[in-house]
Design a protein around this motif. Structure first.
Motif, PDB file in Angstrom:
ATOM      1  N   PRO A  23       0.831  -1.207   0.000  1.00 21.23           N
ATOM      2  CA  PRO A  23       0.000   0.000   0.000  1.00 21.23           C
ATOM      3  C   PRO A  23       0.863   1.254   0.000  1.00 21.23           C
ATOM      4  O   PRO A  23       2.018   1.242   0.433  1.00 21.23           O
ATOM      5  CB  PRO A  23      -0.806  -0.127   1.300  1.00 21.23           C
ATOM      6  CG  PRO A  23       0.030  -1.001   2.183  1.00 21.23           C
ATOM      7  CD  PRO A  23       0.737  -1.955   1.270  1.00 21.23           C
ATOM      8  N   ALA A  24       0.280   2.348  -0.474  1.00 17.94           N
ATOM      9  CA  ALA A  24       1.056   3.566  -0.670  1.00 17.94           C
ATOM     10  C   ALA A  24       1.442   4.252   0.637  1.00 17.94           C
ATOM     11  O   ALA A  24       2.393   5.035   0.667  1.00 17.94           O
ATOM     12  CB  ALA A  24       0.272   4.538  -1.550  1.00 17.94           C
ATOM     13  N   VAL A  80       4.276   6.143  -6.844  1.00 23.99           N
ATOM     14  CA  VAL A  80       3.897   5.286  -5.716  1.00 23.99           C
ATOM     15  C   VAL A  80       2.398   5.355  -5.417  1.00 23.99           C
ATOM     16  O   VAL A  80       1.835   4.419  -4.849  1.00 23.99           O
ATOM     17  CB  VAL A  80       4.722   5.625  -4.458  1.00 23.99           C
ATOM     18  CG1 VAL A  80       6.185   5.296  -4.672  1.00 23.99           C
ATOM     19  CG2 VAL A  80       4.543   7.079  -4.030  1.00 23.99           C
ATOM     20  N   PHE A  81       1.755   6.449  -5.782  1.00 26.24           N
ATOM     21  CA  PHE A  81       0.294   6.488  -5.803  1.00 26.24           C
ATOM     22  C   PHE A  81      -0.132   7.545  -6.801  1.00 26.24           C
ATOM     23  O   PHE A  81       0.457   8.627  -6.876  1.00 26.24           O
ATOM     24  CB  PHE A  81      -0.332   6.784  -4.442  1.00 26.24           C
ATOM     25  CG  PHE A  81      -1.813   6.512  -4.419  1.00 26.24           C
ATOM     26  CD1 PHE A  81      -2.285   5.205  -4.318  1.00 26.24           C
ATOM     27  CD2 PHE A  81      -2.734   7.539  -4.556  1.00 26.24           C
ATOM     28  CE1 PHE A  81      -3.649   4.931  -4.345  1.00 26.24           C
ATOM     29  CE2 PHE A  81      -4.097   7.273  -4.572  1.00 26.24           C
ATOM     30  CZ  PHE A  81      -4.555   5.963  -4.470  1.00 26.24           C
ATOM     31  N   ALA A 130     -13.979   4.924  -7.716  1.00 32.34           N
ATOM     32  CA  ALA A 130     -14.069   3.475  -7.872  1.00 32.34           C
ATOM     33  C   ALA A 130     -12.813   2.936  -8.541  1.00 32.34           C
ATOM     34  O   ALA A 130     -12.468   3.329  -9.654  1.00 32.34           O
ATOM     35  CB  ALA A 130     -15.299   3.115  -8.715  1.00 32.34           C
ATOM     36  N   GLY A 131     -12.134   2.066  -7.835  1.00 34.53           N
ATOM     37  CA  GLY A 131     -10.932   1.441  -8.382  1.00 34.53           C
ATOM     38  C   GLY A 131      -9.655   2.205  -8.131  1.00 34.53           C
ATOM     39  O   GLY A 131      -8.568   1.727  -8.485  1.00 34.53           O
ATOM     40  N   MET A 132      -9.743   3.398  -7.528  1.00 33.80           N
ATOM     41  CA  MET A 132      -8.524   4.171  -7.325  1.00 33.80           C
ATOM     42  C   MET A 132      -7.538   3.470  -6.394  1.00 33.80           C
ATOM     43  O   MET A 132      -6.330   3.694  -6.457  1.00 33.80           O
ATOM     44  CB  MET A 132      -8.822   5.574  -6.792  1.00 33.80           C
ATOM     45  CG  MET A 132      -7.638   6.540  -6.940  1.00 33.80           C
ATOM     46  SD  MET A 132      -7.766   8.083  -6.007  1.00 33.80           S
ATOM     47  CE  MET A 132      -9.082   8.913  -6.861  1.00 33.80           C
ATOM     48  N   GLU A 133      -8.064   2.571  -5.547  1.00 33.24           N
ATOM     49  CA  GLU A 133      -7.170   1.840  -4.634  1.00 33.24           C
ATOM     50  C   GLU A 133      -6.123   1.024  -5.384  1.00 33.24           C
ATOM     51  O   GLU A 133      -5.048   0.724  -4.838  1.00 33.24           O
ATOM     52  CB  GLU A 133      -7.976   0.933  -3.698  1.00 33.24           C
ATOM     53  CG  GLU A 133      -8.684  -0.245  -4.358  1.00 33.24           C
ATOM     54  CD  GLU A 133     -10.033   0.084  -4.966  1.00 33.24           C
ATOM     55  OE1 GLU A 133     -10.734  -0.846  -5.426  1.00 33.24           O
ATOM     56  OE2 GLU A 133     -10.404   1.275  -4.980  1.00 33.24           O
ATOM     57  N   ASP A 134      -6.406   0.670  -6.627  1.00 33.58           N
ATOM     58  CA  ASP A 134      -5.439  -0.100  -7.413  1.00 33.58           C
ATOM     59  C   ASP A 134      -4.242   0.739  -7.847  1.00 33.58           C
ATOM     60  O   ASP A 134      -3.246   0.183  -8.337  1.00 33.58           O
ATOM     61  CB  ASP A 134      -6.102  -0.695  -8.660  1.00 33.58           C
ATOM     62  CG  ASP A 134      -7.061  -1.821  -8.314  1.00 33.58           C
ATOM     63  OD1 ASP A 134      -6.928  -2.405  -7.220  1.00 33.58           O
ATOM     64  OD2 ASP A 134      -7.954  -2.111  -9.131  1.00 33.58           O
ATOM     65  N   MET A 135      -4.321   2.044  -7.687  1.00 30.42           N
ATOM     66  CA  MET A 135      -3.231   2.904  -8.143  1.00 30.42           C
ATOM     67  C   MET A 135      -1.996   2.826  -7.253  1.00 30.42           C
ATOM     68  O   MET A 135      -1.015   3.527  -7.466  1.00 30.42           O
ATOM     69  CB  MET A 135      -3.708   4.344  -8.269  1.00 30.42           C
ATOM     70  CG  MET A 135      -4.616   4.567  -9.475  1.00 30.42           C
ATOM     71  SD  MET A 135      -3.790   4.155 -11.058  1.00 30.42           S
ATOM     72  CE  MET A 135      -4.425   2.516 -11.394  1.00 30.42           C
ATOM     73  N   THR A 136      -2.042   1.956  -6.252  1.00 33.06           N
ATOM     74  CA  THR A 136      -0.804   1.621  -5.537  1.00 33.06           C
ATOM     75  C   THR A 136       0.166   0.893  -6.465  1.00 33.06           C
ATOM     76  O   THR A 136       1.364   0.821  -6.188  1.00 33.06           O
ATOM     77  CB  THR A 136      -1.096   0.711  -4.322  1.00 33.06           C
ATOM     78  OG1 THR A 136      -1.789  -0.464  -4.786  1.00 33.06           O
ATOM     79  CG2 THR A 136      -1.960   1.422  -3.298  1.00 33.06           C
ATOM     80  N   MET A 137      -0.353   0.365  -7.587  1.00 30.35           N
ATOM     81  CA  MET A 137       0.494  -0.397  -8.514  1.00 30.35           C
ATOM     82  C   MET A 137       1.083   0.473  -9.626  1.00 30.35           C
ATOM     83  O   MET A 137       1.711  -0.040 -10.552  1.00 30.35           O
ATOM     84  CB  MET A 137      -0.287  -1.550  -9.146  1.00 30.35           C
ATOM     85  CG  MET A 137      -1.601  -1.191  -9.828  1.00 30.35           C
ATOM     86  SD  MET A 137      -1.517  -0.446 -11.467  1.00 30.35           S
ATOM     87  CE  MET A 137      -1.267  -1.904 -12.457  1.00 30.35           C
TER      88      MET A 137
END
Length: 489
Positions: free
Chosen positions: A182-183, A257-258, A269-276
């Motif tokens: 996680p970021a 990193v984020f 929606a889906g922004m949590e995936d931007m840790t990648m």
């Protein structure tokens, strides 16, 4: 940090089968022919193994697939896993068979009867990759697998073949860990510190801070991170395993990193995936770790631009104009097209400082490449046919999907700006291609270059053959193979 499950290699010991705890995995060819250990196992199971091999259930299995015989009579094991592997199986099938075992390792230990399997080392590699599990933030009981033992006819030879593959697995795991973090844990500080720690492996590591980046003129990169509390950084990793003075291969990674999208903010929606969104930097880091661990006979430099794209009162705005290290000016139309700004400056710095024999950048760059290729293939763009073909062969050999995409002047024209040398986006149509065209503007004509858009392959929502859902580590194996084939043979 996650590490591959330790695997030991031993000669066949038929007498140990009855009391082996945990799981027993038996590799059987398509004809169901049993070796010495298999015949002993069948005898202990009172013929149940042979009955299964004669059944339709075994016949329907494809090469690399398996079935469990639970709580077999005559054994202490909790299950016997029968894995079908054709006699003429290739490396990919051997890895798939190993992955079938790695997916179901036992806490009490797993004994694999591989006897005379042709690609036993590759089977162990597939097992190790699929056994990966990211548990750093789980507080309950962790399902650590017990000892894994491969019984083979020539354990010393197989162990020697498995050595470099173990280093490769470490690199893949390092990449997966970085992409899965996680970021709030993997800040630009933390990322840089993890890379600096690899100095103990023999890498030369430098961290360029914002003051130095300002002096270098990296206005494109610095503009992306100016809205974040985490300072932007560039980390330079050098592996000098080749001939002294020989030009290195340069690997460049996008390390956002984020990514909120900045002022051009993404939907929730889906922004949590931007840790990648630091996946490109993660792959570069994993490759450099692999090279150091296996003492590669090549000169390679890995450079990653570490930033965080956040919206605050200091953040970059749509309509801003920034100046790159090259000297070109860029009109920022969309602050969510930030990765190419980071790469532009790092790529130019890499060429200016190291004069590389070739350059490859990796980035989770565009959603457009997912629309074009889905999650099966990375988009490949290049200015050099021979270099590109070498990479595509390496990716195919490692089973990592890659597909070359077109480039051309008509796409490049879409980047024309009214007030600056270029815009950072060129519209929705051909979005992955115009992103590559943007990057090509920061490639010197004499530099062979490949751009890898890994947006669709860096992290998956479902299991793949060699990885559980989440980070895949795509690219570590292909780039390692390219380096072996191009520089070490």
């Amino acid at each position: 940090m996650s590490h591959p499950v330790p695997i030991q290699f031993q000669p066949l010991d038929a007498e140990a089968l009855a009391q082996a705890p945990g799981r027993l995995a038996l590799i059987v060819d398509e004809g169901g022919k049993l070796g010495a250990a298999g015949r002993k196992l069948d005898k202990l199971m009172r013929g149940a193994l042979q009955r299964f091999l004669a059944s339709d259930a075994f016949g329907k299995l494809k090469s690399g697939e398996s079935a469990d015989l639970a709580w077999p009579a005559g054994l202490a094991a909790e299950a016997v896993q029968v894995v079908k592997l054709e006699r003429k199986a290739d490396v990919a099938q051997a890895r798939k068979a190993g992955a079938a075992i790695g997916k179901a390792l036992s806490k009490a230990g797993t004994l694999v009867l591989a006897e005379n399997v042709k690609h036993a080392a590759e089977l162990s590699f597939g097992l190790a990759l699929r056994a990966y599990d990211f548990t750093a933030h789980k507080t309950g009981e962790k399902k650590e697998p017990g000892t894994v033992t491969l019984m083979v006819a020539e354990p010393e030879a197989v162990a020697a073949q498995a050595g470099p593959l173990a280093a490769l697995a470490e690199g893949v795991f390092f990449t997966r860990d970085l992409v899965n973090e996680p970021a709030n844990v993997l800040t630009t500080y933390d990322f840089a510190a993890r890379l600096a720690a690899m100095q103990e492996l023999g890498l030369e590591v430098e961290i360029l801070e914002e003051e130095e980046l300002t002096k270098l003129g990296m206005g494109a990169l610095l503009g992306v991170g100016q809205g974040s509390e985490s300072p932007s950084k560039v980390v330079v990793m050098q592996w000098k395993g080749g001939a002294e003075g020989e030009a290195p291969l340069a690997l460049i990674g996008k390390g956002v990193v984020f990514d909120t999208g900045g002022i051009s903010i993404k939907p929730a929606a889906g922004m949590e995936d931007m840790t990648m969104d630091m996946g490109g930097a993660g792959v570069v880091s994993g490759v450099m770790r692999t090279l150091a661990l296996r003492k590669a006979k090549a000169n390679v430099v890995g450079l990653v631009g570490l930033v965080e794209n956040m919206p605050d009162g200091r953040a970059q705005r749509p309509g801003d104009v920034v100046k790159s290290m090259k000297g070109d000016t860029i009109e920022v139309i969309n602050t969510d097209a930030e990765g190419r700004l980071v790469l532009a400056d790092v790529m130019w710095y890499a060429q200016d400082r190291f004069n590389p024999c070739g350059m490859i950048d990796l980035a989770t760059l565009t959603g457009a490449i997912i629309i074009a290729l889905g999650h099966e293939n990375t988009g490949v763009f290049s200015n050099n046919d021979a270099f590109c073909e070498q990479f595509l062969r390496a990716a195919k050999a490692e089973g990592e999907g890659a597909w070359r995409m077109p480039m051309g002047d008509a796409y490049d024209a879409k980047l024309k700006s009214r007030i600056a040398d270029m815009m950072n986006v060129g519209g929705r149509d051909g979005g992955a291609i115009t992103a590559a065209q943007f990057l090509q503007r920061f490639v010197k004509p004499e530099t062979p270059w490949i751009h890898l858009d890994i947006a669709g392959t860096a992290l998956l929502k479902s299991d793949s053959t060699l990885a559980p859902k989440g980070a895949t580590g795509w690219g570590v194996m292909a780039l390692n193979r390219l380096i072996q084939d191009r520089f070490e043979r």
